[in-house]
Design an enzyme around this catalytic site. Structure first.
Site, short mmCIF file in Angstrom:
data_model
loop_
_atom_site.label_atom_id
_atom_site.label_comp_id
_atom_site.label_asym_id
_atom_site.label_seq_id
_atom_site.Cartn_x
_atom_site.Cartn_y
_atom_site.Cartn_z
N LYS A 248 0.84 -1.20 0.00
CA LYS A 248 0.00 0.00 0.00
C LYS A 248 0.87 1.25 0.00
CE LYS A 248 -3.86 -1.82 2.79
NZ LYS A 248 -4.98 -1.63 1.86
N ARG A 322 -10.44 -11.32 2.47
CA ARG A 322 -11.38 -12.34 1.96
C ARG A 322 -10.74 -13.74 1.95
NH1 ARG A 322 -12.06 -9.16 -3.55
NH2 ARG A 322 -11.60 -7.46 -2.10
#
Ligand code: BES
Ligand code: MN
Ligand code: ZN
Length: 465
Positions: A248, A322
């Protein structure tokens, strides 16, 4: 903080008395409306305050008038917000002992107590100079049992807020496991890496393999003697989300210690579950790990096999939540519970769509989604339904595996939800995306910056109803 019900404020000799004022009306305290509050000075607009000095004409030195807005628009949720506002305002003024004598026309004990705790909250564990706090709160015209109920919920929220506000150096997978093991009234099993391998949780393991802090799979169980149903609540427990090799940018990484806010919510609930004493069996599940880049990290293009045998091509290592939830959902499905609810800081897309105002929700059962949404709304959390049209799955197609872990930029909250659905079997399921609401960049309503304890109130209300 002490919160107590009293008959009359004259019993406790407070530093300040808080009274309510609706727009275009008078308070019930003659002293205030006849002599001091002129509606030119203070019109009672919602969530505003007006501090008066009684100049020796009254036993109590200060009166805080709490603007409550239009009487016909008032509600329990607004009661919570204004009471939080009052406590926050008075704490800053170094007031320690506060009596509320409010004209709300309903028992505001539960909502008032939650509000008082929210207003008094700050995270100053690491500061040498502690923030100001109110020490005693008294409410007239409320039922003591409502205060007790509010206190349990507020303590669970504070528990979750503290944990999500903690830096990642403290709130490691190991730490979450220790906390889970220390809870009263729940049976906890913690699985280490070898055991997680034995359970064939290939998706979850891949996410955790880049970190020096090993993953811990946490299963807490609360048993109710006459359980009417069995529920599993799963919290996303990414103790730090650097993005992994798809790292990120600095600004996006700054708050990623809160990527375990879902886990903190589950731990907060389990910390009071024994006292809540619901007639429901509750399983709290957390697949805790860190998403880090390193020589051992999982890589874009890797193909993972989840617990249910489905294969996943890693398109982006930053879509890690997820993957961990996939295996946790398989695990919960195998428990044979009636309902599974997962709560996760899952997608930036949900945050972009709804901001910090409301969380996203979807699932495989309209009734469950509606009931969770209603339970949330009733106690002051806002959820909005995300669409689950099949087309949102198109982007998840892979040429080399059963699916990819991302579905493209647009519609990201829905495609993430549909990804999760692939790992649920034989249970009603709801997924709550709290990416936008779990951690505030700026104060909102009764909350200061930082962790909000999202999901705690909502899920407690759902479980106990
Ligand atoms: N933890 C983030 C989601 C997030 C974003 C939470 C902002 C709180 C605030 C999640 O793991 C993530 O990185 N999601 C990616 C998915 C993408 C790579 C498909 C995102 O939303 O950008
Ligand atoms: Mn991520
Ligand atoms: Zn994440």
């Amino acid at each position: 903080m002490l919160v107590k019900s009293i008959e009359s404020f004259t019993q406790v000799n407070p530093d300040v008395l808080v009274v309510s004022l609706f727009e275009n009306s008078y308070t019930h305290i003659d002293f205030v409306n006849k002599h001091v509050v002129d509606t030119k000075d203070f019109d009672g607009k919602y969530n505003t305050t007006y501090l008066l000095s009684t100049l020796g004409q009254f036993d109590i030195a200060k009166i805080l008038v709490l603007g409550c807005g239009k009487k016909e628009e008032f509600s329990e949720n607004k009661a919570r917000v204004v009471i939080a506002k009052a406590v926050k305002t008075l704490a800053a003024l170094k007031m320690k002992k506060v009596a509320f004598d409010l004209d709300f026309g309903f028992d505001y004990g539960k909502f008032g107590t939650i509000g008082a705790y929210i207003g008094n909250y700050s995270f100053d564990k690491y500061k040498n100079k502690k923030n100001e706090r109110v020490e005693e709160v008294y409410f007239t015209k409320v039922c003591p049992c409502q205060i007790e109920e509010g206190e349990l919920i507020a303590k669970a929220m504070n528990f979750a807020r503290d944990l999500a506000n903690e830096p990642a150096q403290y709130a490691t997978p190991q730490k979450l496991a220790e906390i889970a093991l220390s809870l009263d009234g729940v049976e906890t099993k913690v699985y280490d890496v070898e055991e997680i391998k034995a359970m064939k949780m290939g998706a979850y393991l891949a996410v955790g393999q880049g970190s020096a802090n090993p993953p811990k799979f946490i299963h807490m169980k609360y048993s109710a003697p006459n359980a009417k149903k069995r529920i599993a609540i799963i919290g996303k427990g990414i103790c730090f989300d650097s993005g992994g090799l798809d790292i990120k940018p600095a600004a996006s990484m700054l708050t990623m210690k809160d990527d375990m806010a879902g886990a903190a919510c589950v731990l907060g609930i389990m910390s009071v579950i024994k006292k809540l004493n619901p007639e429901v069996e509750v399983h709290g599940i957390i697949a805790a790990c860190e998403n880090m880049p390193s020589g051992t990290a999982y890589k874009p293009g890797d193909i993972l096999t989840a617990k249910n045998g489905k294969t996943i091509e890693v398109d982006n290592t930053d879509a890690e939540g997820r993957l961990t939830l996939a295996d946790a959902l398989c695990y919960a499905s195998e428990l044979g519970v009636d309902e599974i609810i997962d709560i996760a800081t899952l997608t930036g897309a949900c945050s972009v769509a709804f901001g910090a105002v409301c969380a996203g929700i979807l699932g495989n059962c309209d009734e469950l989604v509606r009931n969770v949404k209603d339970a949330a709304f009733e106690i002051g959390e806002k959820y909005w339904e995300l669409p689950t049209y099949e087309e949102y799955k198109n982007g998840l197609k892979s040429e080399v595996a059963d699916m990819r872990n991302t579905g493209g930029r647009s519609g990201g909250a829905s495609s993430a939800g549909l990804f999760l659905k692939e790992f649920v079997s034989n249970a009603k399921w709801a997924h709550i995306d709290i990416a936008g609401v779990a951690f505030l960049d700026a104060p909102l309503n009764e909350f200061i910056k930082g962790s909000t304890g999202s999901g705690v109130r909502a899920l407690i209300n759902y479980i106990c109803k």
